[in-house]
Write a protein that holds these residues in place. Structure first.
Motif, PDB file in Angstrom:
ATOM      1  N   PRO A  87       0.823  -1.218   0.000  1.00 42.44           N
ATOM      2  CA  PRO A  87       0.000   0.000   0.000  1.00 42.44           C
ATOM      3  C   PRO A  87       0.854   1.263   0.000  1.00 42.44           C
ATOM      4  O   PRO A  87       1.951   1.303   0.572  1.00 42.44           O
ATOM      5  CB  PRO A  87      -0.800  -0.122   1.306  1.00 42.44           C
ATOM      6  CG  PRO A  87      -0.815  -1.582   1.603  1.00 42.44           C
ATOM      7  CD  PRO A  87       0.503  -2.110   1.134  1.00 42.44           C
ATOM      8  N   VAL A  88       0.328   2.280  -0.652  1.00 37.26           N
ATOM      9  CA  VAL A  88       0.992   3.586  -0.723  1.00 37.26           C
ATOM     10  C   VAL A  88      -0.013   4.656  -0.333  1.00 37.26           C
ATOM     11  O   VAL A  88      -1.139   4.673  -0.849  1.00 37.26           O
ATOM     12  CB  VAL A  88       1.541   3.862  -2.136  1.00 37.26           C
ATOM     13  CG1 VAL A  88       2.070   5.298  -2.238  1.00 37.26           C
ATOM     14  CG2 VAL A  88       2.642   2.871  -2.495  1.00 37.26           C
ATOM     15  N   THR A  89       0.396   5.549   0.565  1.00 36.89           N
ATOM     16  CA  THR A  89      -0.469   6.643   1.003  1.00 36.89           C
ATOM     17  C   THR A  89       0.163   7.982   0.621  1.00 36.89           C
ATOM     18  O   THR A  89       1.363   8.174   0.806  1.00 36.89           O
ATOM     19  CB  THR A  89      -0.675   6.609   2.533  1.00 36.89           C
ATOM     20  OG1 THR A  89      -1.306   5.388   2.894  1.00 36.89           O
ATOM     21  CG2 THR A  89      -1.548   7.775   2.983  1.00 36.89           C
ATOM     22  N   VAL A  90      -0.651   8.872   0.071  1.00 37.53           N
ATOM     23  CA  VAL A  90      -0.253  10.268  -0.134  1.00 37.53           C
ATOM     24  C   VAL A  90      -1.140  11.101   0.771  1.00 37.53           C
ATOM     25  O   VAL A  90      -2.342  11.223   0.534  1.00 37.53           O
ATOM     26  CB  VAL A  90      -0.414  10.693  -1.610  1.00 37.53           C
ATOM     27  CG1 VAL A  90      -0.114  12.180  -1.764  1.00 37.53           C
ATOM     28  CG2 VAL A  90       0.506   9.872  -2.503  1.00 37.53           C
ATOM     29  N   ALA A  91      -0.546  11.659   1.820  1.00 40.67           N
ATOM     30  CA  ALA A  91      -1.336  12.385   2.819  1.00 40.67           C
ATOM     31  C   ALA A  91      -1.924  13.673   2.279  1.00 40.67           C
ATOM     32  O   ALA A  91      -3.007  14.079   2.709  1.00 40.67           O
ATOM     33  CB  ALA A  91      -0.478  12.675   4.049  1.00 40.67           C
ATOM     34  N   ASP A  92      -1.234  14.317   1.345  1.00 41.74           N
ATOM     35  CA  ASP A  92      -1.743  15.576   0.788  1.00 41.74           C
ATOM     36  C   ASP A  92      -1.219  15.725  -0.637  1.00 41.74           C
ATOM     37  O   ASP A  92      -0.024  15.970  -0.850  1.00 41.74           O
ATOM     38  CB  ASP A  92      -1.305  16.764   1.639  1.00 41.74           C
ATOM     39  CG  ASP A  92      -2.018  18.056   1.240  1.00 41.74           C
ATOM     40  OD1 ASP A  92      -2.703  18.060   0.196  1.00 41.74           O
ATOM     41  OD2 ASP A  92      -1.895  19.054   1.973  1.00 41.74           O
ATOM     42  N   VAL A  93      -2.092  15.561  -1.604  1.00 40.84           N
ATOM     43  CA  VAL A  93      -1.707  15.672  -3.007  1.00 40.84           C
ATOM     44  C   VAL A  93      -1.147  17.056  -3.303  1.00 40.84           C
ATOM     45  O   VAL A  93      -0.148  17.205  -4.021  1.00 40.84           O
ATOM     46  CB  VAL A  93      -2.912  15.379  -3.928  1.00 40.84           C
ATOM     47  CG1 VAL A  93      -2.544  15.601  -5.391  1.00 40.84           C
ATOM     48  CG2 VAL A  93      -3.423  13.963  -3.715  1.00 40.84           C
TER      49      VAL A  93
END
Length: 395
Positions: free
Chosen positions: A297-303
């Protein structure tokens, strides 16, 4: 072509035209061969088509004809002429002489499949462009163009394999298999291109066994038909949105014909411009591509705070639909193969999932990966068997 050699031209797909040669290409026929190549290459380039040279009917090729072939193709090393069906004698001549402008394939089917792979790879890069203020109907045209190439290549393969009169007959076979087994037409076409040729006249995959479908692990799974692709994907999509408390979501599946690019198959809460931009994802910085490559899994907290994403069309498309945080979960089988990605969106920035939610999403993604693997080995191959039987006249 004069003398003992003949030439015919057959447009077999929307992406390629076949120049069929037969007879003997001696010194006399070399001049006519040169004129034909010059004319057909120019016309193919004007129409954006690849030229395929089918030499399965050629009995002999002189050194003069080989030199002529080299003279008219040597400048095409980056976009070579595809040569198919050469007999052992002709193959030896073509491989002992450096011919940078041609590429040999044992069969016409293989050459057409290569055309599809190259064009699809190029399209995967092209479609990732800013949507801007493009009218809605243009999105539909783009979507049609993304699938028509693969369908066209499948038609060409079927024409060559079953000696069909033309593209309409090949399309009828694809459509019949699609409708009989409720498999999307694009999926059937992709399978035709990717699968090895049928092993026998009566069976495409003799001796294969039908395994029962894996457990889906979805809410009300007993109400979901595992043979219905759309039904399974929609159920998985809504389960993921509910589990993750997400504002929007999408599911991409890989396509081997398109260099394992990710194809958007299901979505929730995303507008047409976003879907157009993410319809075919070839690689990063799209979060789904990052998760597929990493296998985790990959998370981007704020694009908006991510320079690589914020300045890229896929990031701008996410921001345009109000998505600030993204979380992508790869669909990985027991064998470690990733065949899709579930992506979740949140309006508010920040990593929002707690460990329990992440674990549940991983389990769901794994179950979906195992279903997708089963579906390809079972339902899609059933559709191919049906198509093969119909084409062989045994329907």
């Amino acid at each position: 072509m004069t003398g003992e050699a003949t030439v015919t031209v057959q447009p077999v797909t929307e992406q390629a035209v076949v120049l069929r040669l037969s007879g003997t290409l001696d010194a006399h026929g070399a001049g006519v061969l040169g004129r034909e190549l010059d004319l057909r290459l120019r016309r193919a380039d004007e129409r954006g088509l690849r030229l395929v040279l089918d030499m399965s009917g050629v009995r002999h090729v002189s050194s003069t004809a080989v030199h002529t072939l080299d003279l008219h193709t040597r400048h095409r090393a980056a976009d070579p002429v595809l040569v198919t069906g050469a007999t052992p004698q002709v193959h030896r001549l073509l491989t002992t002489t450096p011919l940078p402008g041609i590429r040999l394939y044992p069969s016409l089917e293989g050459a057409l499949a290569a055309v599809s792979s190259r064009r699809a790879s190029r399209n995967a890069r092209t479609w990732l462009s800013p949507a801007g203020d493009v009218p809605g109907e243009v999105f539909g045209l783009r979507a049609k163009a993304r699938t028509s190439g693969i369908i066209g290549i499948a038609q060409g393969i079927l024409i060559a394999r079953y000696s069909l009169p033309g593209p309409a007959d090949a399309f009828a076979l694809l459509r019949a298999a699609s409708q009989h087994h409720n498999v999307p037409l694009r999926v059937v076409a992709s399978a035709v291109v990717a699968a090895p040729p049928p092993l026998t006249e009566r069976e495409w995959f003799p001796g294969r066994r039908h395994a029962p479908p894996p457990g889906l692990g979805l809410p009300q799974a007993d109400a979901v038909d595992p043979r219905d692709r759309r039904q399974v994907l929609r159920a998985a999509l809504y389960a993921a949105v509910t589990l993750a408390d997400a504002d929007a979501a999408e599911i991409h599946l890989t396509d081997s014909v398109q260099d394992e690019a990710l194809v958007l198959e299901a979505h929730h809460g995303l507008d047409a411009a976003y879907r157009d931009c993410l319809a075919l994802v070839a690689g990063p910085p799209a979060v789904c591509a990052l998760a597929r490559i990493a296998g985790r899994p990959v998370t981007v907290a704020d694009v908006a705070a991510n320079p690589e994403l914020a300045g890229h069309p896929v990031g701008r498309a996410a921001l345009a639909v109000g998505s600030r945080a993204l979380h992508a979960v790869p669909m990985v089988t027991d064998a470690g193969d990733c065949n899709g990605v579930i992506s979740l969106h949140r309006v508010d920035p920040g990593a929002w999932l707690h460990p329990g939610q992440e674990a549940d999403l991983d389990v769901m993604a794994h179950g979906l990966a195992m279903w997708r693997s089963w579906y390809g080995r079972t339902v899609v191959q059933d559709a191919l068997e049906y198509l093969h039987l119909q084409a062989a006249g045994g329907g």
